[in-house]
Scaffold this motif. Structure first.
Motif, PDB file in Angstrom:
ATOM      1  N   ARG A   9      29.961  43.188  78.647  1.00  0.00           N
ATOM      2  CA  ARG A   9      30.547  41.962  79.218  1.00  0.00           C
ATOM      3  C   ARG A   9      30.734  42.051  80.728  1.00  0.00           C
ATOM      4  O   ARG A   9      30.973  41.037  81.384  1.00  0.00           O
ATOM      5  CB  ARG A   9      31.872  41.651  78.533  1.00  0.00           C
ATOM      6  CG  ARG A   9      31.701  41.026  77.144  1.00  0.00           C
ATOM      7  CD  ARG A   9      32.956  40.316  76.706  1.00  0.00           C
ATOM      8  NE  ARG A   9      32.799  39.646  75.428  1.00  0.00           N
ATOM      9  CZ  ARG A   9      32.340  38.405  75.283  1.00  0.00           C
ATOM     10  NH1 ARG A   9      31.967  37.717  76.344  1.00  0.00           N
ATOM     11  NH2 ARG A   9      32.228  37.865  74.086  1.00  0.00           N
ATOM     12  N   ASP A  18      29.876  31.389  73.678  1.00  0.00           N
ATOM     13  CA  ASP A  18      30.564  31.299  72.389  1.00  0.00           C
ATOM     14  C   ASP A  18      30.185  29.970  71.761  1.00  0.00           C
ATOM     15  O   ASP A  18      30.111  28.955  72.454  1.00  0.00           O
ATOM     16  CB  ASP A  18      32.084  31.378  72.553  1.00  0.00           C
ATOM     17  CG  ASP A  18      32.512  32.730  73.096  1.00  0.00           C
ATOM     18  OD1 ASP A  18      31.982  33.739  72.603  1.00  0.00           O
ATOM     19  OD2 ASP A  18      33.344  32.770  74.020  1.00  0.00           O
ATOM     20  N   GLY A  19      29.938  29.955  70.484  1.00  0.00           N
ATOM     21  CA  GLY A  19      29.550  28.712  69.826  1.00  0.00           C
ATOM     22  C   GLY A  19      28.833  28.976  68.528  1.00  0.00           C
ATOM     23  O   GLY A  19      28.717  30.108  68.075  1.00  0.00           O
ATOM     24  N   GLU A  20      28.315  27.897  67.905  1.00  0.00           N
ATOM     25  CA  GLU A  20      27.706  28.015  66.589  1.00  0.00           C
ATOM     26  C   GLU A  20      26.199  28.244  66.635  1.00  0.00           C
ATOM     27  O   GLU A  20      25.628  28.795  65.703  1.00  0.00           O
ATOM     28  CB  GLU A  20      27.996  26.749  65.759  1.00  0.00           C
ATOM     29  CG  GLU A  20      29.479  26.558  65.466  1.00  0.00           C
ATOM     30  CD  GLU A  20      29.730  25.322  64.635  1.00  0.00           C
ATOM     31  OE1 GLU A  20      28.755  24.599  64.380  1.00  0.00           O
ATOM     32  OE2 GLU A  20      30.877  25.082  64.252  1.00  0.00           O
ATOM     33  N   GLN A  22      23.668  30.207  67.253  1.00  0.00           N
ATOM     34  CA  GLN A  22      23.457  31.598  67.591  1.00  0.00           C
ATOM     35  C   GLN A  22      22.414  32.222  66.677  1.00  0.00           C
ATOM     36  O   GLN A  22      22.327  31.892  65.502  1.00  0.00           O
ATOM     37  CB  GLN A  22      24.780  32.378  67.466  1.00  0.00           C
ATOM     38  CG  GLN A  22      25.869  31.809  68.354  1.00  0.00           C
ATOM     39  CD  GLN A  22      27.263  32.237  67.906  1.00  0.00           C
ATOM     40  OE1 GLN A  22      27.432  32.766  66.818  1.00  0.00           O
ATOM     41  NE2 GLN A  22      28.245  32.004  68.741  1.00  0.00           N
ATOM     42  N   ASN A  31      31.000  40.260  65.786  1.00  0.00           N
ATOM     43  CA  ASN A  31      31.944  40.730  66.782  1.00  0.00           C
ATOM     44  C   ASN A  31      31.264  41.171  68.069  1.00  0.00           C
ATOM     45  O   ASN A  31      31.912  41.678  68.971  1.00  0.00           O
ATOM     46  CB  ASN A  31      32.761  41.907  66.213  1.00  0.00           C
ATOM     47  CG  ASN A  31      33.620  41.475  65.037  1.00  0.00           C
ATOM     48  OD1 ASN A  31      34.190  40.384  65.069  1.00  0.00           O
ATOM     49  ND2 ASN A  31      33.708  42.331  64.023  1.00  0.00           N
ATOM     50  N   PRO A  33      29.229  40.568  71.626  1.00  0.00           N
ATOM     51  CA  PRO A  33      29.073  39.523  72.644  1.00  0.00           C
ATOM     52  C   PRO A  33      27.691  38.891  72.560  1.00  0.00           C
ATOM     53  O   PRO A  33      26.709  39.562  72.252  1.00  0.00           O
ATOM     54  CB  PRO A  33      29.251  40.277  73.960  1.00  0.00           C
ATOM     55  CG  PRO A  33      29.952  41.533  73.600  1.00  0.00           C
ATOM     56  CD  PRO A  33      29.510  41.887  72.211  1.00  0.00           C
ATOM     57  N   ARG A  34      27.621  37.586  72.833  1.00  0.00           N
ATOM     58  CA  ARG A  34      26.353  36.867  72.813  1.00  0.00           C
ATOM     59  C   ARG A  34      26.059  36.319  74.194  1.00  0.00           C
ATOM     60  O   ARG A  34      26.962  35.834  74.876  1.00  0.00           O
ATOM     61  CB  ARG A  34      26.400  35.731  71.778  1.00  0.00           C
ATOM     62  CG  ARG A  34      26.477  36.228  70.339  1.00  0.00           C
ATOM     63  CD  ARG A  34      26.814  35.082  69.401  1.00  0.00           C
ATOM     64  NE  ARG A  34      26.682  35.486  68.006  1.00  0.00           N
ATOM     65  CZ  ARG A  34      27.582  36.193  67.337  1.00  0.00           C
ATOM     66  NH1 ARG A  34      28.698  36.567  67.944  1.00  0.00           N
ATOM     67  NH2 ARG A  34      27.386  36.528  66.081  1.00  0.00           N
ATOM     68  N   THR A  44      22.232  38.128  70.423  1.00  0.00           N
ATOM     69  CA  THR A  44      22.676  39.495  70.666  1.00  0.00           C
ATOM     70  C   THR A  44      21.419  40.343  70.801  1.00  0.00           C
ATOM     71  O   THR A  44      20.336  39.937  70.344  1.00  0.00           O
ATOM     72  CB  THR A  44      23.530  40.025  69.500  1.00  0.00           C
ATOM     73  OG1 THR A  44      22.729  40.055  68.319  1.00  0.00           O
ATOM     74  CG2 THR A  44      24.755  39.138  69.257  1.00  0.00           C
TER      75      THR A  44
END
Length: 267
Positions: A9, A18-20, A22, A31, A33-34, A44
């Motif tokens: 990060r 962050d979101g759906e 993905q 868990n 980070p994306r 990822t």
């Protein structure tokens, strides 16, 4: 092939999301980070590695986003440089990706096989002839060296011929599969029986298998042409043959098992 890997990060070159939407369906990394790809969808390193490896293992040479945007398939194309960075590919993974992509490109655009004498790639100029000359072996051995395109052994017997050389069991492995494979049982396609589970693409001859799921149409991984697995017509032609349904019986019926491999007539 892949090791566990995760974005840092603190990396200022990445845009974390962050979101759906993905790319995490190939490996659960809820868990982790994306970060955003160029198309905006989040990945990822592990999920991107697995997705792109799947693409090249299927014979593709390009990478595209499988997710949706505004209720439509995204299909954004990612460059290899972007994939290499965002997937955090290791040196071993880079080598695998690049070698596999090169092999896929060779298969797509050239009729090439490895010479059994020296293992160098040889281009077959005349698809109707099985006897193919390797110029490298011919120079090295100081005599003409031909090998059989079908059984991949040094040519034996008179030639050239179009069906086989004089070696025992010189048969076409691809045709054997087409002739002996089991029938496919379609889950969605109605009233179809006796359809082989393996076909040669009617456009380029690439071997394609149907696992019975989904509709009757399938897109060839080599030439990218969609055809009907039941009647072996290009999908656009299949639609013209009568009342059409992706899950219905073809008006033309089930095409018989193939007894020759179509040759790709590239334009």
């Amino acid at each position: 092939m892949s090791r566990q890997k995760c974005y840092d990060r603190r990396d200022k070159t990445l845009t974390f999301v962050d979101g759906e939407d993905q790319l995490d369906f190939l490996m659960e990394e809820f868990n982790s980070p994306r970060a955003a790809m160029s198309c905006g969808h989040a990945v990822t390193p592990m999920s991107l590695t697995n997705w792109c490896k799947r693409l090249i293992d299927e014979g593709n040479t390009k990478f595209s986003c499988p997710l949706t945007k505004n209720n439509a398939n995204c299909n954004a194309e990612w460059s290899y440089m972007e994939v290499r960075k965002m997937a955090a590919l290791t040196a071993a993974e880079c080598m695998y990706f690049e070698e596999t992509m090169a092999k896929n490109a060779t298969k797509q655009y050239n009729d090439l096989k490895a010479c059994p004498g020296c293992q160098s790639l040889v281009l077959r100029k005349d698809p109707s002839k099985l006897a193919v000359r390797c110029t490298f072996c011919t120079v090295q051995r100081k005599k003409a060296y031909d090998f059989c395109w079908q059984c991949q052994r040094e040519w034996k017997g008179p030639g050239p011929t179009s069906d086989r050389c004089a070696h025992e069991r010189c048969n076409n492995y691809e045709l054997d599969i087409l002739g002996t494979c089991k029938d496919v049982v379609f889950e969605m396609v109605k009233n179809v029986s006796g359809c082989p589970s393996v076909r040669a693409c009617p456009t380029c001859g690439c071997r394609v298998e149907h696992d019975g799921t989904g509709c009757k149409n399938i897109t060839c991984s080599r030439c990218k042409v969609e055809f009907c697995f039941v009647c072996l017509k290009i999908t656009t032609e299949c639609k013209k043959s009568g009342p059409y349904s992706y899950t219905g019986t073809c008006t033309a019926g089930v095409a018989p098992r193939q007894t020759f491999i179509p040759v790709w007539q590239k334009k």
